[in-house]
Design a protein around this motif. Sequence first.
Motif, short mmCIF file in Angstrom:
data_model
loop_
_atom_site.label_atom_id
_atom_site.label_comp_id
_atom_site.label_asym_id
_atom_site.label_seq_id
_atom_site.Cartn_x
_atom_site.Cartn_y
_atom_site.Cartn_z
N ARG A 1 0.84 -1.20 0.00
CA ARG A 1 0.00 0.00 0.00
C ARG A 1 0.88 1.25 0.00
O ARG A 1 0.67 2.18 -0.79
N GLN A 2 1.85 1.25 0.90
CA GLN A 2 2.74 2.41 1.01
C GLN A 2 3.56 2.59 -0.28
O GLN A 2 3.70 3.70 -0.77
N ALA B 1 -5.45 7.94 9.71
CA ALA B 1 -6.06 6.66 9.32
C ALA B 1 -5.21 5.99 8.25
O ALA B 1 -4.93 4.79 8.33
N VAL B 2 -4.79 6.75 7.25
CA VAL B 2 -3.96 6.18 6.18
C VAL B 2 -2.62 5.71 6.75
O VAL B 2 -2.13 4.64 6.40
N ALA B 3 -2.04 6.50 7.64
CA ALA B 3 -0.78 6.10 8.28
C ALA B 3 -0.95 4.78 9.02
O ALA B 3 -0.08 3.89 8.92
N ARG B 4 -2.05 4.61 9.72
CA ARG B 4 -2.30 3.36 10.45
C ARG B 4 -2.54 2.20 9.50
O ARG B 4 -2.13 1.07 9.77
N TRP B 5 -3.23 2.45 8.38
CA TRP B 5 -3.46 1.39 7.40
C TRP B 5 -2.14 0.94 6.81
O TRP B 5 -1.92 -0.26 6.62
N GLU B 6 -1.26 1.89 6.51
CA GLU B 6 0.04 1.55 5.92
C GLU B 6 0.97 0.87 6.92
O GLU B 6 1.86 0.13 6.53
N ALA B 7 0.76 1.13 8.19
CA ALA B 7 1.57 0.50 9.23
C ALA B 7 1.02 -0.88 9.62
O ALA B 7 1.68 -1.63 10.33
N GLY B 8 -0.17 -1.18 9.14
CA GLY B 8 -0.81 -2.45 9.49
C GLY B 8 -1.42 -2.45 10.88
O GLY B 8 -1.81 -3.49 11.39
N ALA B 9 -1.52 -1.26 11.48
CA ALA B 9 -2.08 -1.15 12.83
C ALA B 9 -3.59 -1.29 12.84
O ALA B 9 -4.16 -1.81 13.80
N THR B 10 -4.23 -0.81 11.78
CA THR B 10 -5.69 -0.91 11.66
C THR B 10 -6.04 -1.22 10.21
O THR B 10 -5.20 -1.13 9.32
N GLN B 11 -7.30 -1.56 10.01
CA GLN B 11 -7.82 -1.80 8.66
C GLN B 11 -8.98 -0.84 8.44
O GLN B 11 -9.72 -0.52 9.37
N ALA C 1 6.63 -6.47 -2.75
CA ALA C 1 6.32 -7.87 -2.44
C ALA C 1 7.59 -8.71 -2.46
O ALA C 1 7.79 -9.56 -1.60
N SER C 2 8.45 -8.49 -3.43
CA SER C 2 9.66 -9.31 -3.54
C SER C 2 10.69 -8.96 -2.48
O SER C 2 11.50 -9.78 -2.10
N ASP C 3 10.65 -7.72 -1.98
CA ASP C 3 11.55 -7.32 -0.90
C ASP C 3 11.11 -7.86 0.44
O ASP C 3 11.81 -7.71 1.43
N GLY C 4 9.89 -8.41 0.49
CA GLY C 4 9.36 -8.93 1.74
C GLY C 4 8.92 -7.83 2.68
O GLY C 4 8.79 -8.02 3.86
N ARG C 5 8.68 -6.65 2.12
CA ARG C 5 8.28 -5.52 2.95
C ARG C 5 6.87 -5.62 3.38
O ARG C 5 6.00 -6.15 2.91
#
Length: 89
Positions: A23-24, A47-57, A85-89
């Motif tokens: 996403r990021q 909200a977007v920051a939390r979505w990108e951090a995986g903290a919330t959906q 995806a390939s970097d495993g990020r």
Amino acid sequence: MSDPLRRIDALVEEDTLPSPQVRQQLRLAAGLTQAEVADAIGVKRLAVARWEAGATQPHRGNRRAYAHLLRKLAVKHPDAAIEAASDGR
């Protein structure tokens, strides 16, 4: 199917979201700020920051809008999703 391809396939589902890292990367590849994405969806930047951090959906309505935006970005910037995806990020 390889993991990067599975993540990319998830982008085409109506409200399925890719990993927070993808996403990021898609947002950054498009040159967008979190605030710009938030304004487009109708949420706060945090909200977007939390979505990108995986903290919330995102909730259902926001999730559909966010997934739609990410699909459009993935079409314009396919390498961003693959690299993240390939970097495993």
